[in-house]
Design an enzyme around this catalytic site. Structure first.
Site, PDB file in Angstrom:
ATOM      1  N   ALA A 191       0.728  -1.256   0.091  1.00 49.46           N
ATOM      2  CA  ALA A 191      -0.072  -0.122   0.045  1.00 49.46           C
ATOM      3  C   ALA A 191       0.786   1.217   0.046  1.00 49.46           C
ATOM      4  CB  ALA A 191      -0.792  -0.120   1.160  1.00 49.46           C
ATOM      5  N   LYS A 236      11.019  16.137  -4.960  1.00 52.24           N
ATOM      6  CA  LYS A 236      10.711  16.970  -6.056  1.00 52.24           C
ATOM      7  C   LYS A 236       9.189  17.658  -5.344  1.00 52.24           C
ATOM      8  CE  LYS A 236       7.936  14.094  -8.713  1.00 52.24           C
ATOM      9  NZ  LYS A 236       7.313  13.677 -10.289  1.00 52.24           N
ATOM     10  N   ASP A 258      -1.185  -4.720   3.272  1.00 52.06           N
ATOM     11  CA  ASP A 258       0.196  -4.374   3.490  1.00 52.06           C
ATOM     12  C   ASP A 258       0.560  -4.871   5.130  1.00 52.06           C
ATOM     13  OD1 ASP A 258       1.885  -1.723   2.571  1.00 52.06           O
ATOM     14  OD2 ASP A 258       2.480  -2.775   4.198  1.00 52.06           O
ATOM     15  N   GLU A 273       5.566  10.709  -9.123  1.00 52.26           N
ATOM     16  CA  GLU A 273       5.133  11.128  -7.968  1.00 52.26           C
ATOM     17  C   GLU A 273       4.626  12.626  -8.177  1.00 52.26           C
ATOM     18  OE1 GLU A 273       7.242  10.085  -4.391  1.00 52.26           O
ATOM     19  OE2 GLU A 273       7.638   8.141  -5.415  1.00 52.26           O
ATOM     20  N   ALA A 296      13.294   2.994 -19.503  1.00 57.09           N
ATOM     21  CA  ALA A 296      12.389   4.314 -19.505  1.00 57.09           C
ATOM     22  C   ALA A 296      12.956   5.329 -18.312  1.00 57.09           C
ATOM     23  CB  ALA A 296      10.995   4.246 -19.332  1.00 57.09           C
ATOM     24  N   TYR A 346       3.449   4.347  -2.689  1.00 55.15           N
ATOM     25  CA  TYR A 346       3.287   5.366  -3.491  1.00 55.15           C
ATOM     26  C   TYR A 346       2.733   4.646  -4.864  1.00 55.15           C
ATOM     27  CZ  TYR A 346       5.439   8.859  -0.464  1.00 55.15           C
ATOM     28  OH  TYR A 346       5.792   9.360   0.402  1.00 55.15           O
ATOM     29  N   PHE A 372       4.228   3.576 -14.679  1.00 55.64           N
ATOM     30  CA  PHE A 372       5.050   4.833 -15.199  1.00 55.64           C
ATOM     31  C   PHE A 372       4.536   6.093 -14.541  1.00 55.64           C
ATOM     32  CE2 PHE A 372       5.334   1.833 -18.847  1.00 55.64           C
ATOM     33  CZ  PHE A 372       6.673   1.774 -18.971  1.00 55.64           C
ATOM     34  N   THR A 399      11.182  -2.902  -3.791  1.00 50.34           N
ATOM     35  CA  THR A 399      12.403  -3.581  -4.489  1.00 50.34           C
ATOM     36  C   THR A 399      13.404  -2.673  -4.462  1.00 50.34           C
ATOM     37  OG1 THR A 399      11.429  -3.015  -6.763  1.00 50.34           O
ATOM     38  CG2 THR A 399      10.944  -4.915  -6.246  1.00 50.34           C
ATOM     39  N   CYS A 401      12.818   5.608  -7.923  1.00 54.86           N
ATOM     40  CA  CYS A 401      13.224   4.898  -8.978  1.00 54.86           C
ATOM     41  C   CYS A 401      14.461   5.048  -9.716  1.00 54.86           C
ATOM     42  CB  CYS A 401      11.926   4.996 -10.005  1.00 54.86           C
ATOM     43  SG  CYS A 401      10.333   4.602  -9.469  1.00 54.86           S
TER      44      CYS A 401
HETATM   45  C1  UDX Z   1      10.057   8.510 -12.249  1.00 55.50           C
HETATM   46  C2  UDX Z   1       9.273   8.609 -13.769  1.00 55.50           C
HETATM   47  O1  UDX Z   1       9.203   9.579 -14.228  1.00 55.50           O
HETATM   48  C3  UDX Z   1       8.177   7.561 -13.757  1.00 55.50           C
HETATM   49  O2  UDX Z   1       7.679   7.498 -15.234  1.00 55.50           O
HETATM   50  C4  UDX Z   1       8.338   6.151 -12.954  1.00 55.50           C
HETATM   51  O3  UDX Z   1       7.432   5.193 -13.037  1.00 55.50           O
HETATM   52  C5  UDX Z   1       8.973   6.490 -11.719  1.00 55.50           C
HETATM   53  O4  UDX Z   1      10.250   7.110 -11.657  1.00 55.50           O
HETATM   54  P1  UDX Z   1       9.303  10.039 -10.147  1.00 55.50           P
HETATM   55  O5  UDX Z   1      10.694   9.552  -9.489  1.00 55.50           O
HETATM   56  O6  UDX Z   1       8.086  10.085  -9.384  1.00 55.50           O
HETATM   57  O7  UDX Z   1       9.038   9.286 -11.714  1.00 55.50           O
HETATM   58  O8  UDX Z   1       9.695  11.566 -10.513  1.00 55.50           O
HETATM   59  P2  UDX Z   1      10.321  12.322 -11.900  1.00 55.50           P
HETATM   60  O9  UDX Z   1       9.257  13.459 -12.160  1.00 55.50           O
HETATM   61  O10 UDX Z   1      10.616  11.461 -12.889  1.00 55.50           O
HETATM   62  O11 UDX Z   1      11.548  12.936 -11.399  1.00 55.50           O
HETATM   63  C6  UDX Z   1      12.603  12.256 -10.915  1.00 55.50           C
HETATM   64  C7  UDX Z   1      13.854  13.279 -10.406  1.00 55.50           C
HETATM   65  O12 UDX Z   1      14.097  14.040 -11.446  1.00 55.50           O
HETATM   66  C8  UDX Z   1      13.268  14.372  -9.487  1.00 55.50           C
HETATM   67  O13 UDX Z   1      14.229  14.468  -8.391  1.00 55.50           O
HETATM   68  C9  UDX Z   1      13.145  15.666 -10.078  1.00 55.50           C
HETATM   69  O14 UDX Z   1      13.256  16.720  -9.413  1.00 55.50           O
HETATM   70  C10 UDX Z   1      14.323  15.492 -11.223  1.00 55.50           C
HETATM   71  N1  UDX Z   1      14.212  16.352 -12.586  1.00 55.50           N
HETATM   72  C11 UDX Z   1      13.153  15.722 -13.263  1.00 55.50           C
HETATM   73  C12 UDX Z   1      14.854  17.216 -12.629  1.00 55.50           C
HETATM   74  O15 UDX Z   1      15.964  17.470 -12.065  1.00 55.50           O
HETATM   75  N2  UDX Z   1      14.644  17.867 -13.807  1.00 55.50           N
HETATM   76  C13 UDX Z   1      13.624  17.655 -14.853  1.00 55.50           C
HETATM   77  O16 UDX Z   1      13.677  18.338 -15.948  1.00 55.50           O
HETATM   78  C14 UDX Z   1      12.906  16.649 -14.279  1.00 55.50           C
HETATM   79  P1  ADP Z   2       6.513   1.918  -3.906  1.00 53.90           P
HETATM   80  O1  ADP Z   2       7.240   3.502  -4.229  1.00 53.90           O
HETATM   81  O2  ADP Z   2       7.147   1.263  -4.809  1.00 53.90           O
HETATM   82  O3  ADP Z   2       5.092   1.957  -3.605  1.00 53.90           O
HETATM   83  P2  ADP Z   2       6.630   1.850  -0.990  1.00 53.90           P
HETATM   84  O4  ADP Z   2       7.760   1.559  -0.071  1.00 53.90           O
HETATM   85  O5  ADP Z   2       5.986   3.089  -0.522  1.00 53.90           O
HETATM   86  O6  ADP Z   2       7.293   1.339  -2.256  1.00 53.90           O
HETATM   87  O7  ADP Z   2       5.511   0.736  -0.749  1.00 53.90           O
HETATM   88  C1  ADP Z   2       5.710  -0.769  -0.538  1.00 53.90           C
HETATM   89  C2  ADP Z   2       4.758  -1.226   0.484  1.00 53.90           C
HETATM   90  O8  ADP Z   2       4.944  -2.922   0.103  1.00 53.90           O
HETATM   91  C3  ADP Z   2       5.141  -1.021   2.061  1.00 53.90           C
HETATM   92  O9  ADP Z   2       4.183  -0.216   2.572  1.00 53.90           O
HETATM   93  C4  ADP Z   2       5.611  -2.207   2.665  1.00 53.90           C
HETATM   94  O10 ADP Z   2       4.994  -2.384   3.771  1.00 53.90           O
HETATM   95  C5  ADP Z   2       4.742  -3.313   1.708  1.00 53.90           C
HETATM   96  N1  ADP Z   2       5.267  -4.508   1.743  1.00 53.90           N
HETATM   97  C6  ADP Z   2       6.537  -5.027   1.514  1.00 53.90           C
HETATM   98  N2  ADP Z   2       6.826  -6.398   1.872  1.00 53.90           N
HETATM   99  C7  ADP Z   2       5.160  -6.860   2.098  1.00 53.90           C
HETATM  100  C8  ADP Z   2       4.481  -8.082   2.030  1.00 53.90           C
HETATM  101  N3  ADP Z   2       5.136  -9.226   2.016  1.00 53.90           N
HETATM  102  N4  ADP Z   2       3.166  -8.280   2.188  1.00 53.90           N
HETATM  103  C9  ADP Z   2       2.477  -7.008   2.291  1.00 53.90           C
HETATM  104  N5  ADP Z   2       3.017  -5.740   2.061  1.00 53.90           N
HETATM  105  C10 ADP Z   2       4.560  -5.833   1.958  1.00 53.90           C
END
Ligand code: UDX
Ligand code: ADP
Length: 490
Positions: free
Chosen positions: A30, A361, A54, A191, A245, A32, A188, A112, A298
């Site tokens: 549960a 961000k 979770d 946040e 990506a 992001y 994809f 992961t 990521c």
């Molecule tokens: C990223 C991917 O965009 C998304 O598709 C994937 O599924 C998860 O990873 P996220 O990590 O949420 O998403 O944020 P993103 O908007 O991609 O920004 C990543 C980082 O790059 C941030 O720290 C942001 O501030 C930075 N960034 C982004 C820059 O510094 N400049 C830019 O022009 C864009």
């Molecule tokens: P993401 O950004 O990939 O969503 P998070 O860390 O925000 O990653 O969320 C992953 C969630 O998965 C955490 O809340 C964690 O407690 C949960 N989790 C990890 N292992 C298990 C499991 N075996 N069963 C249920 N939930 C789990």
């Protein structure tokens, strides 16, 4: 003579329609990814019942909280949609076993992270949480279940999942017939714009061998996504596309950050350079903002996973290439820390530095891999005292991040050396420097002429996001540094 009028045949574009099957979905994790994704599916498919489970009880309690400001994650638009579906067809629970046993489709959205010990330490993904949830599925699932990889995983993970599920069937004491189809359907969403990204995705990727299972998952999305945006591929292409990506996006940020340093040396202006190169359609205007370095859960993790894959396949030069994207990211954070110290006469011992923004961000309360962590730790290591403000990040999270161990920065930080404030005025009081690290909207329009009075002169403002208007800074004793421009003089 009138020309013969041909009958007008209007060809309707072929529209694939979803079949509205009553389905039971379970989402493990549960976080992001799991929270917003399931909220969107629940709001678009009212005939489907979704249970997000979770092992973290606090997280589930927060998702169930009546007070919508107490949700575990902040994401614009999320609370509004959640309030319409929660406890109608979307449920949050700690009963992992119960939800698995009732599910036809199970989404894996567990974390992961990068391994911190053992083989592949610092690069390979730690699949411990994924493996634990797969073992739970093997134990409690019934009949045929579609398993969907939602979390980003290394290429070939689906093979491991299948192996785990199939060998667990051998332990099946009741001799019930359990079967599985493993599908890859990477997220994809970014946040801060997760709801928009989920509602209007550029594409939805579904990879798998079992075409019936691929079709079932496709039907879910057809409730709101047009079929031409749903790409179906083989499993490995889907898994690799997700890593790729993110690696490509991160590479753009690292590239533009190297150019921002050249701009500062040459008098070029990074915003102008970004605009100039971004108008070339082959390059495009997005993802060209210079900043303090990329953060988030990521980019670094996925590039490291790609590097590990290259090392595994003996593609050492390719591994080095991608590792450099991360090296430039670390360099950018250190470069900014060094120039702050340099401009404050080379010493920041006991000087007060205000940090504006701790999230990686804007529009998220997530601090994972935020550049604010390393920059803050560098400044604290040099003896500074920090006052920190972020509109959405809790003090507890900042404390956790500042006490994390990585690179050559000190692991634990004395709590008396930093403080979180709830107002910008309190954060700036007596500060020698202000470091703007997150591009929150509210930082773009601050009443600087009033705020200057609070600072100790000569004071410095460091705008690492290039969002401030230099015209607001023509004041005695106030110096402004902008990323990609350098020291700003009117
Ligand atoms: C990223 C991917 O965009 C998304 O598709 C994937 O599924 C998860 O990873 P996220 O990590 O949420 O998403 O944020 P993103 O908007 O991609 O920004 C990543 C980082 O790059 C941030 O720290 C942001 O501030 C930075 N960034 C982004 C820059 O510094 N400049 C830019 O022009 C864009
Ligand atoms: P993401 O950004 O990939 O969503 P998070 O860390 O925000 O990653 O969320 C992953 C969630 O998965 C955490 O809340 C964690 O407690 C949960 N989790 C990890 N292992 C298990 C499991 N075996 N069963 C249920 N939930 C789990």
């Amino acid at each position: 003579m009138l020309a013969s009028i041909k009958p007008l045949i209007i060809l309707e574009p072929y529209m694939e329609k979803p079949t509205k099957k009553k389905r039971n979905i379970c989402c493990i994790g549960a976080g992001y990814v799991g929270g917003p994704t399931m909220t969107m599916i629940a709001s678009k498919c009212s005939e489907i019942k979704i249970t997000v489970v979770d092992i973290n009880k606090n997280r589930i309690d927060s998702w169930n909280s009546a007070d919508l400001t107490k949700l575990p994650i902040y994401e614009p638009g999320l609370a509004e949609i959640l309030s319409k579906v929660r406890n109608k067809n979307l449920f949050f629970s700690n009963d992992v076993k119960g939800a698995i046993s009732k599910a036809d489709i199970i989404f894996l959205s567990v974390n992961t992270p990068t391994k911190i010990k053992g083989i592949g330490k610092g690069k390979a993904s730690n699949l411990e949480y994924l493996e634990n949830s797969v073992r739970e599925i093997a134990k409690y699932s019934k009949g045929h279940t579609i398993i969907v990889e939602k979390s980003t995983v290394p290429v070939k993970t689906a093979e491991t999942i299948e192996l785990l599920l199939n060998s667990s069937c051998l332990d099946n004491v009741n001799n019930e017939k359990k079967t599985y189809s493993v599908i890859s359907n990477p997220e994809f969403l970014a946040e801060g714009s997760a709801i928009k990204d989920l509602e209007k995705p550029d594409r939805v990727l579904i990879g798998g061998k079992d075409q019936n299972a691929v079709k079932e998952i496709k039907e879910l999305y057809l409730s709101w996504v047009s079929s031409e945006k749903i790409l179906t591929t083989n499993l490995w292409s889907s898994e690799l596309s997700k890593l790729t990506a993110n690696a490509f996006l991160a590479q753009r940020v690292s590239s533009i950050n190297t150019i921002s340093a050249i701009c500062e040396k040459t008098g070029a202006n990074i915003a102008e350079v970004s605009r100039a190169i971004g108008t070339d359609q082959r390059i495009g205007k997005n993802f060209l903002n210079a900043g303090p370095g990329f953060g988030g859960s990521c980019f670094k993790k996925d590039i490291l996973s790609l590097v590990y894959l290259c090392i595994y396949y003996r593609l050492d030069e390719v591994a080095k290439y991608w590792e450099n994207v991360i090296a430039i990211n670390n360099w950018q954070q250190d470069r900014i820390s060094r120039l702050i110290i340099g401009n404050l006469f080379g010493t920041i011992e006991n000087k007060k530095i205000a940090i504006l923004g701790f999230a990686f961000k804007a529009d998220t309360n997530d601090t994972r891999e935020s550049p604010a962590i390393k920059i803050s730790k560098n400044l604290l290591q040099e003896g500074a005292k920090l006052s920190i403000y972020d509109p959405k990040v809790e003090e507890e999270k900042i404390n956790f991040e500042l006490n994390s161990c990585f690179d050559d920065v000190a692991c634990s930080i004395d709590k008396s050396k930093w403080k979180k404030f709830d107002s910008i005025e309190d954060t700036l009081k007596g500060a020698d420097a202000v470091v703007l690290l997150t591009e929150w909207e509210e930082f773009k329009y601050l009443p600087w002429s009033n705020l200057f009075k609070l600072l100790r002169k000569p004071a410095w403002i460091f705008d690492t996001r290039n969002i401030l208007d230099p015209n607001d800074f023509c004041s005695e004793g106030i110096n402004l540094w902008i990323n990609g421009i350098g020291e700003y003089s009117n």
